[in-house]
Scaffold this active site. Structure first.
Site, PDB file in Angstrom:
ATOM      1  N   LYS A 158       0.837  -1.201   0.000  1.00 31.95           N
ATOM      2  CA  LYS A 158       0.000   0.000   0.000  1.00 31.95           C
ATOM      3  C   LYS A 158       0.873   1.251   0.000  1.00 31.95           C
ATOM      4  O   LYS A 158       1.900   1.301   0.682  1.00 31.95           O
ATOM      5  CB  LYS A 158      -0.907   0.023   1.240  1.00 31.95           C
ATOM      6  CG  LYS A 158      -1.944  -1.092   1.260  1.00 31.95           C
ATOM      7  CD  LYS A 158      -2.925  -0.932   2.405  1.00 31.95           C
ATOM      8  CE  LYS A 158      -4.006  -2.001   2.318  1.00 31.95           C
ATOM      9  NZ  LYS A 158      -5.016  -1.873   3.385  1.00 31.95           N
ATOM     10  N   GLY A 165      -7.787   2.867  -1.656  1.00 34.82           N
ATOM     11  CA  GLY A 165      -7.509   1.833  -2.645  1.00 34.82           C
ATOM     12  C   GLY A 165      -6.525   2.270  -3.712  1.00 34.82           C
ATOM     13  O   GLY A 165      -6.085   1.461  -4.520  1.00 34.82           O
ATOM     14  N   LYS A 201      -0.693  -8.242   5.450  1.00 32.00           N
ATOM     15  CA  LYS A 201      -1.266  -9.517   5.019  1.00 32.00           C
ATOM     16  C   LYS A 201      -2.493  -9.196   4.170  1.00 32.00           C
ATOM     17  O   LYS A 201      -3.280  -8.321   4.537  1.00 32.00           O
ATOM     18  CB  LYS A 201      -1.669 -10.314   6.261  1.00 32.00           C
ATOM     19  CG  LYS A 201      -2.377 -11.620   5.973  1.00 32.00           C
ATOM     20  CD  LYS A 201      -1.385 -12.736   5.764  1.00 32.00           C
ATOM     21  CE  LYS A 201      -2.064 -14.009   5.291  1.00 32.00           C
ATOM     22  NZ  LYS A 201      -1.089 -14.943   4.700  1.00 32.00           N
ATOM     23  N   GLU A 288      -8.042   2.652   7.507  1.00 34.60           N
ATOM     24  CA  GLU A 288      -7.629   4.048   7.442  1.00 34.60           C
ATOM     25  C   GLU A 288      -8.724   4.943   7.991  1.00 34.60           C
ATOM     26  O   GLU A 288      -9.854   4.500   8.186  1.00 34.60           O
ATOM     27  CB  GLU A 288      -7.240   4.461   6.011  1.00 34.60           C
ATOM     28  CG  GLU A 288      -8.227   4.102   4.937  1.00 34.60           C
ATOM     29  CD  GLU A 288      -7.630   4.314   3.532  1.00 34.60           C
ATOM     30  OE1 GLU A 288      -7.966   5.333   2.930  1.00 34.60           O
ATOM     31  OE2 GLU A 288      -6.847   3.462   3.051  1.00 34.60           O
ATOM     32  N   ARG A 292     -12.810  13.832   6.650  1.00 32.17           N
ATOM     33  CA  ARG A 292     -13.765  14.694   5.951  1.00 32.17           C
ATOM     34  C   ARG A 292     -15.166  14.114   6.114  1.00 32.17           C
ATOM     35  O   ARG A 292     -15.334  13.031   6.668  1.00 32.17           O
ATOM     36  CB  ARG A 292     -13.435  14.693   4.461  1.00 32.17           C
ATOM     37  CG  ARG A 292     -13.452  13.273   3.906  1.00 32.17           C
ATOM     38  CD  ARG A 292     -13.526  13.146   2.414  1.00 32.17           C
ATOM     39  NE  ARG A 292     -13.924  11.807   2.032  1.00 32.17           N
ATOM     40  CZ  ARG A 292     -13.131  10.760   1.969  1.00 32.17           C
ATOM     41  NH1 ARG A 292     -11.847  10.876   2.274  1.00 32.17           N
ATOM     42  NH2 ARG A 292     -13.594   9.581   1.633  1.00 32.17           N
ATOM     43  N   VAL A 295     -19.270  10.871   1.254  1.00 29.47           N
ATOM     44  CA  VAL A 295     -20.404  10.885   0.328  1.00 29.47           C
ATOM     45  C   VAL A 295     -21.627  10.220   0.982  1.00 29.47           C
ATOM     46  O   VAL A 295     -22.752  10.711   0.889  1.00 29.47           O
ATOM     47  CB  VAL A 295     -20.043  10.141  -0.983  1.00 29.47           C
ATOM     48  CG1 VAL A 295     -21.237  10.081  -1.931  1.00 29.47           C
ATOM     49  CG2 VAL A 295     -18.849  10.781  -1.672  1.00 29.47           C
ATOM     50  N   ARG A 337     -25.812   5.368  -5.396  1.00 31.07           N
ATOM     51  CA  ARG A 337     -25.191   6.476  -6.134  1.00 31.07           C
ATOM     52  C   ARG A 337     -25.563   6.352  -7.604  1.00 31.07           C
ATOM     53  O   ARG A 337     -25.164   5.394  -8.275  1.00 31.07           O
ATOM     54  CB  ARG A 337     -23.671   6.427  -5.989  1.00 31.07           C
ATOM     55  CG  ARG A 337     -23.198   6.554  -4.555  1.00 31.07           C
ATOM     56  CD  ARG A 337     -21.700   6.755  -4.522  1.00 31.07           C
ATOM     57  NE  ARG A 337     -21.179   6.674  -3.168  1.00 31.07           N
ATOM     58  CZ  ARG A 337     -19.920   6.918  -2.838  1.00 31.07           C
ATOM     59  NH1 ARG A 337     -19.050   7.262  -3.789  1.00 31.07           N
ATOM     60  NH2 ARG A 337     -19.507   6.828  -1.592  1.00 31.07           N
TER      61      ARG A 337
HETATM   62  C1  MV4 Z   1      -7.063  -4.323   2.169  1.00 28.47           C
HETATM   63  C2  MV4 Z   1      -7.827  -5.386   1.669  1.00 28.47           C
HETATM   64  C3  MV4 Z   1      -7.443  -6.674   2.009  1.00 28.47           C
HETATM   65  N1  MV4 Z   1      -6.373  -6.870   2.810  1.00 28.47           N
HETATM   66  N2  MV4 Z   1      -6.012  -4.576   2.955  1.00 28.47           N
HETATM   67  C4  MV4 Z   1      -9.311  -0.816  -0.221  1.00 28.47           C
HETATM   68  C5  MV4 Z   1      -9.507   0.598   0.153  1.00 28.47           C
HETATM   69  C6  MV4 Z   1      -8.550   0.901   1.233  1.00 28.47           C
HETATM   70  N3  MV4 Z   1      -9.223   1.534   2.313  1.00 28.47           N
HETATM   71  C7  MV4 Z   1      -7.978  -0.418   1.644  1.00 28.47           C
HETATM   72  N4  MV4 Z   1      -8.615  -1.417   0.851  1.00 28.47           N
HETATM   73  C8  MV4 Z   1      -8.420  -2.742   1.095  1.00 28.47           C
HETATM   74  N5  MV4 Z   1      -7.361  -3.053   1.890  1.00 28.47           N
HETATM   75  C9  MV4 Z   1      -5.686  -5.822   3.263  1.00 28.47           C
HETATM   76  N6  MV4 Z   1      -4.631  -6.032   4.049  1.00 28.47           N
HETATM   77  C10 MV4 Z   1      -8.924  -5.087   0.864  1.00 28.47           C
HETATM   78  C11 MV4 Z   1      -9.219  -3.765   0.566  1.00 28.47           C
HETATM   79  C12 MV4 Z   1     -10.379  -3.518  -0.227  1.00 28.47           C
HETATM   80  C13 MV4 Z   1     -10.482  -3.961  -1.558  1.00 28.47           C
HETATM   81  C14 MV4 Z   1      -9.470  -4.645  -2.197  1.00 28.47           C
HETATM   82  C15 MV4 Z   1      -9.622  -5.098  -3.512  1.00 28.47           C
HETATM   83  C16 MV4 Z   1     -10.795  -4.838  -4.207  1.00 28.47           C
HETATM   84  C17 MV4 Z   1     -11.808  -4.154  -3.595  1.00 28.47           C
HETATM   85  C18 MV4 Z   1     -11.665  -3.722  -2.281  1.00 28.47           C
HETATM   86  C19 MV4 Z   1     -12.725  -3.044  -1.678  1.00 28.47           C
HETATM   87  C20 MV4 Z   1     -12.605  -2.620  -0.385  1.00 28.47           C
HETATM   88  C21 MV4 Z   1     -11.443  -2.869   0.334  1.00 28.47           C
END
Ligand code: MV4
Length: 449
Positions: A158, A165, A201, A288, A292, A295, A337
């Site tokens: 990340k 995302g 992970k 996270e 703010r 939506v 939406r």
């Molecule tokens: C992740 C996850 C799985 N494992 N982290 C997406 C938005 C951001 N806030 C963090 N997100 C994610 N973090 C770990 N360790 C899955 C998501 C995730 C996501 C990932 C792939 C496709 C669609 C998603 C939708 C929501 C969250």
């Protein structure tokens, strides 16, 4: 204290803020870009002022232009809405030096939460569960492979300066890590001006649950119940609901308690949202925090019977929180939406709205800045309207939002209403049985159409 609020935004959220500001007796100032000169927010604020051309970097993202507008109109407070400057800590900093109240958290909190790795480390200190991952930024490939080996593949890279995302990569093996790591760094550097990556992970099949919080300037704070936001495509949420069909009262108490403790730890001020990933065993992990208004805030307003924007404004004016410490959730709310987009390609579909009739009636709310005859400019997001339903039960709320979608009439631009109706009719949605991969079911296989 302040008396005139400049709304540094456009579209439905600008109208939403104008409404609450007016109800509280404030004068309002709309700022707009040239292609937005016929946009509704310019007509419904007390005053309007042009801040530049269509490109966001030259108007809605341009701090000097916005602060000049505040100076010219005598606005003494600024509401940033969502998107644009809403999470840029430079904005409140510069507002402060100009003697303008920023309606949002202090810049220091925005800066801390904007650094997703730092936010994660800070939440560990507050004893929130976080996803197993690196202790800090992983500086190079060797460090990344070492950390991933310890955590176990698959892992997710990340961008620390990313969020929502953006800049994420799932990595399944050391070979993939070798292929991906420096690419991810470069991408992050290009997109956010910062190459820093951290590692977690990867959790498959989770759900995106978020908790609305609010804190005042006197140390009081409150966490509301959850919003379920798992129905999203390419990190754009499509349907949100509250309460989550998968959460019982016991779990709700646990997750809101965690968010409440985070808010206390941070001495958080203003509105905020804590995002959690909930795995299939109902373990929840902090992902996270957004500093703010979101939506999807209306669904929380519907089930708690309050106006979050009013609370945010009162909060910035220094008023104390005036809620019971355990607000009671009532009924069920769903938001869809409605985007102006092509059903096949999902590409935005700007252009002239020839005719528009939005639904209404008991339990239906529409937040929109669209009107018949309006030309949607091509520069901004494709959100046309938010349809929000409230009913005593989830089943009734689904019926209500489906009827509202069916009774929405938009001529001239393509919308995702057919897709929304498919989602709401899907047996897994109706059962409340879905996760963040739900929308994968809706991609038509290659070649077919
Ligand atoms: C992740 C996850 C799985 N494992 N982290 C997406 C938005 C951001 N806030 C963090 N997100 C994610 N973090 C770990 N360790 C899955 C998501 C995730 C996501 C990932 C792939 C496709 C669609 C998603 C939708 C929501 C969250």
């Amino acid at each position: 204290m302040f008396s005139k609020i400049l709304i540094a935004n456009r579209g439905e959220i600008a109208l939403r803020i104008i409404r609450s500001a007016r109800e509280l007796g404030y004068k309002t100032v709309a700022v707009y870009s040239e292609p937005d000169s016929n946009s509704l927010h310019t007509m419904l604020a007390h005053e309007k002022i042009c801040i530049g051309p269509g490109k966001a970097s030259e108007s809605y993202l341009n701090i000097p232009h916005i602060l000049s507008a505040a100076e010219i109109t005598g606005a003494d407070a600024v509401h940033p809405g969502y998107g644009f400057l809403s999470e840029n800590p430079r904005f409140p900093e510069i507002c402060e030096t100009s003697g303008i109240t920023f309606i949002g958290p202090p810049s220091s909190l925005m800066r801390l939460m904007g650094d997703k790795n730092q936010a994660r480390q800070e939440m560990k200190k507050a004893k929130l569960p976080v996803i197993p991952g690196s202790e800090a930024i992983v500086e190079d490939l060797t460090e990344a492979k070492k950390a991933a080996q310890k955590i176990g593949y698959p892992v997710i890279l990340k961008a620390s300066a990313g969020g929502g995302g953006k800049g994420m990569r799932i990595v399944h093996s050391p070979v993939q890590m070798e292929e991906q790591f420096s690419l991810a760094q470069q991408e992050s550097k290009a997109a956010f001006g910062n190459p820093s990556l951290y590692l977690e992970k990867y959790i498959q099949g989770g759900r995106h649950i978020e908790i609305q919080v609010i804190g005042d300037k006197h140390g009081n704070s409150l966490a509301f119940g959850e919003r379920e936001c798992s129905i999203q495509r390419k990190h754009q949420k499509l349907v949100e609901e509250s309460p989550s069909p998968l959460i019982d009262e016991r779990f709700r108490r646990k997750i809101t308690k965690a968010a409440q403790e985070a808010v206390q730890h941070l001495n958080y001020q203003s509105l905020g949202t804590f995002e959690f990933l909930v795995d299939s065993h109902k373990n929840f992990y902090f992902m996270e925090a957004n500093t703010r208004v979101q939506v999807e805030h209306p669904i929380t307003e519907m089930v708690y019977g309050l106006d979050l924007i009013k609370e945010q404004i009162k909060n910035a004016a220094g008023q104390k929180l005036s809620f019971p410490s355990h607000p009671k959730i009532n009924g069920h709310s769903i938001e869809c939406r409605v985007n102006a987009e092509d059903a096949e390609t999902f590409a935005p579909c700007p252009g002239k709205i020839e005719f528009l009739a939005l639904p209404g009636g008991e339990g239906i709310r529409t937040d929109s800045a669209a009107y018949g005859g309006w030309v949607i400019p091509p520069y901004y997001d494709s959100l046309l309207a938010k349809l929000i339903a409230w009913a005593p039960s989830r089943q009734e709320a689904i019926k209500k939002i489906r009827t509202a979608l069916e009774m929405t009439t938009i001529v001239g631009v393509k919308t995702n209403i057919p897709l929304q109706l498919k989602i709401l009719s899907h047996s897994d949605f109706i059962k409340g049985n879905y996760d963040i991969h739900f929308m994968d079911k809706f991609v038509s296989p290659k070649g077919s159409s």
